[in-house]
Design a protein around this motif. Structure first.
Motif, PDB file in Angstrom:
ATOM      1  N   ASP A 127      -4.407   2.002  -1.902  1.00 38.30           N
ATOM      2  CA  ASP A 127      -4.240   2.932  -0.793  1.00 38.30           C
ATOM      3  C   ASP A 127      -4.398   2.143   0.508  1.00 38.30           C
ATOM      4  O   ASP A 127      -4.861   1.000   0.525  1.00 38.30           O
ATOM      5  CB  ASP A 127      -5.241   4.091  -0.871  1.00 38.30           C
ATOM      6  CG  ASP A 127      -6.695   3.637  -0.838  1.00 38.30           C
ATOM      7  OD1 ASP A 127      -6.973   2.476  -0.491  1.00 38.30           O
ATOM      8  OD2 ASP A 127      -7.568   4.458  -1.153  1.00 38.30           O
TER       9      ASP A 127
ATOM     10  N   SER B 215      -4.565  10.813   2.897  1.00 39.01           N
ATOM     11  CA  SER B 215      -3.198  10.312   3.033  1.00 39.01           C
ATOM     12  C   SER B 215      -2.270  11.428   3.491  1.00 39.01           C
ATOM     13  O   SER B 215      -2.641  12.607   3.501  1.00 39.01           O
ATOM     14  CB  SER B 215      -2.714   9.755   1.691  1.00 39.01           C
ATOM     15  OG  SER B 215      -2.697  10.778   0.719  1.00 39.01           O
TER      16      SER B 215
ATOM     17  N   TRP C 232       0.845  -1.199   0.000  1.00 37.88           N
ATOM     18  CA  TRP C 232       0.000   0.000   0.000  1.00 37.88           C
ATOM     19  C   TRP C 232       0.879   1.247   0.000  1.00 37.88           C
ATOM     20  O   TRP C 232       2.086   1.161   0.183  1.00 37.88           O
ATOM     21  CB  TRP C 232      -0.903   0.020   1.246  1.00 37.88           C
ATOM     22  CG  TRP C 232      -0.121   0.256   2.519  1.00 37.88           C
ATOM     23  CD1 TRP C 232       0.270   1.458   3.048  1.00 37.88           C
ATOM     24  CD2 TRP C 232       0.416  -0.744   3.392  1.00 37.88           C
ATOM     25  NE1 TRP C 232       0.997   1.263   4.202  1.00 37.88           N
ATOM     26  CE2 TRP C 232       1.098  -0.071   4.437  1.00 37.88           C
ATOM     27  CE3 TRP C 232       0.380  -2.136   3.408  1.00 37.88           C
ATOM     28  CZ2 TRP C 232       1.742  -0.753   5.486  1.00 37.88           C
ATOM     29  CZ3 TRP C 232       1.018  -2.807   4.446  1.00 37.88           C
ATOM     30  CH2 TRP C 232       1.675  -2.123   5.463  1.00 37.88           C
TER      31      TRP C 232
ATOM     32  N   SER D  56       1.487   5.714  -1.051  1.00 39.87           N
ATOM     33  CA  SER D  56       1.243   6.905  -1.862  1.00 39.87           C
ATOM     34  C   SER D  56       1.656   6.642  -3.309  1.00 39.87           C
ATOM     35  O   SER D  56       2.263   5.613  -3.625  1.00 39.87           O
ATOM     36  CB  SER D  56       2.066   8.076  -1.310  1.00 39.87           C
ATOM     37  OG  SER D  56       3.453   7.777  -1.399  1.00 39.87           O
TER      38      SER D  56
END
Length: 425
Positions: A73, A253, A42, A44
């Motif tokens: 994500d 995020s 997972w 960015s």
């Protein structure tokens, strides 16, 4: 009379099964006979780019192996992974956090990597976080600490000074945040609140309480209430956004955080996220110790494996999966690509090889971790099965409290009841 059904020869049936298997992503063999590995992780967009570059390096050095990255994500990662595991469709190499390790190990999902991955250059205490009952189910990618990230330029713009993080208290944190917001002209907040369990774990340690006590939560209701009071005080003093905005930004995020968008002067993040915040904001950032409780004898901070690489026990290509994990941990070229995105490299040799190549943000991370290493508690052992549910449970009750829908006392009792039920099984 014909039934209208097609009669299949053995050869035709075998060909059809192979075709369906290939279409569904199973089997592990590409059409040209190369081994195919699936790797789940997972993060960015920046992490995805780094990882794809690292995969290309591995494939170039291992031309008989293809690696397919399964990226998502963080919000959807574990739900998707759980579905795949339940359907006997687990990726060959799986990225996990420490809180999910025991759960997946206990259900037989993970392979024992003892002796299959070179680990001699990893600190034994850090390496031990990936072991359960003497079996090395997971290899840490790197180490980090949960810390305060500060934008000094926004602090100075508000006419304030960066705190002395060896002395500051939670009251100082609330006061500084509110003063920054007051001078921010309505566009900059002093801080962004965070309900990561690591925050509560550190806060509890400052009060002499362990987060886990066997298969139960070791934090008392009074400490949870006091922890929420810090948040309520910060919101009331306008040091952070109101409950609605806090919940909104809390669901994004790190590269969409108040810090990253230059609308917040501080926030709590893992130290390996400094690079992402710095890149998104375009500003120099500083790492600080978390504030302390008045009279606390320990800061409560601890070294934590940033994440783990594990291998599926059901993989048809166990040797190749272990080879890929070894490569991601021990290859210096990969270290130069990933840098501190998955924590400062766990391998001392890789860290030494890339140390001088680290960008300024990663250099700061290394300097900060080195400067406080003597104060840090040992890395934690894998928590009880079910711990992966705690962040969602804690988030839910935190929002009940900050929105005023539940009193802290009631919420603390309900949180403990639900959390203990989650880890008891």
């Amino acid at each position: 009379m014909s039934s209208g059904k097609k009669t299949w020869s053995a050869a035709q049936l075998a060909t059809a099964v192979l075709a369906v298997t290939a279409a569904c992503g199973g089997g592990g063999e590409a059409a040209d006979g190369r081994t195919k590995l699936r790797f789940s992780y997972w993060g960015s967009d920046a992490r995805q780019k780094m990882t794809e570059e690292a995969i290309k390096k591995f494939e170039a050095k291992n031309p008989d192996i293809d690696v397919e990255g399964e990226f998502s994500d963080f919000a959807s990662y574990y739900e998707t992974l759980s579905t795949k595991v339940a359907a006997s469709d687990a990726p060959d190499v799986i990225t996990l956090e420490i809180r999910g390790l025991r759960e997946y190990a206990d259900r037989g999902t993970l392979a024992d990597l003892t002796g299959k991955v070179q680990t001699a250059d990893i600190d034994p205490k850090l390496l031990g976080t990936g072991a359960i009952d003497g079996k090395q189910y997971a290899v840490p990618t790197g180490a980090n600490v949960f810390s305060v990230v500060l934008n000094p330029s926004l602090v100075e713009a508000a006419g304030q000074k960066a705190p002395d993080d060896t002395k500051w208290t939670w009251k100082d944190y609330v006061d500084l945040s509110s003063q920054i917001t007051a001078k921010g002209g309505g566009t900059v907040y002093g801080t962004q609140l965070n309900w990561n369990p690591a925050f509560l774990q550190i806060f509890a340690a400052q009060r002499g309480e362990p987060f886990y006590e066997g298969n139960k939560i070791g934090v008392t209701p009074g400490t949870i209430v006091a922890w929420w009071q810090v948040m309520l005080d910060t919101i009331k003093a306008k040091g952070s956004p109101d409950a609605a905005k806090t919940a909104e930004v809390g669901a994004t995020s790190v590269d969409q955080s108040l810090l990253a968008t230059n609308t917040g002067a501080s926030g709590m993040w893992w130290s390996n996220q400094l690079g992402a915040v710095t890149k998104a904001s375009g500003k120099d950032m500083s790492l600080l110790r978390l504030p302390k409780e008045e009279g606390a004898t320990t800061g409560g901070m601890f070294l934590q494996p940033a994440m783990f690489y594990t291998a599926s026990s059901k993989s048809e290509h166990a040797a190749e999966a272990a080879k890929f994990v070894d490569f991601m941990i021990n290859d210096a070229e990969v270290g130069g690509i990933i840098l501190s995105d998955r924590g400062l490299p766990a391998s001392s040799k890789v860290l030494a090889a890339v140390k001088d190549k680290l960008p300024p943000a990663d250099q700061k991370t290394l300097e900060f971790v080195d400067s406080i290493k003597g104060e840090l508690a040992d890395p934690p052992a894998a928590p009880p099965k079910g711990a992966s549910a705690l962040e969602d449970i804690l988030k839910r009750y935190t929002e009940e409290v900050i929105f005023g829908r539940m009193t802290p006392d009631v919420a603390a009792q309900k949180f403990l009841t639900e959390a203990n039920a989650a880890i008891a099984g």
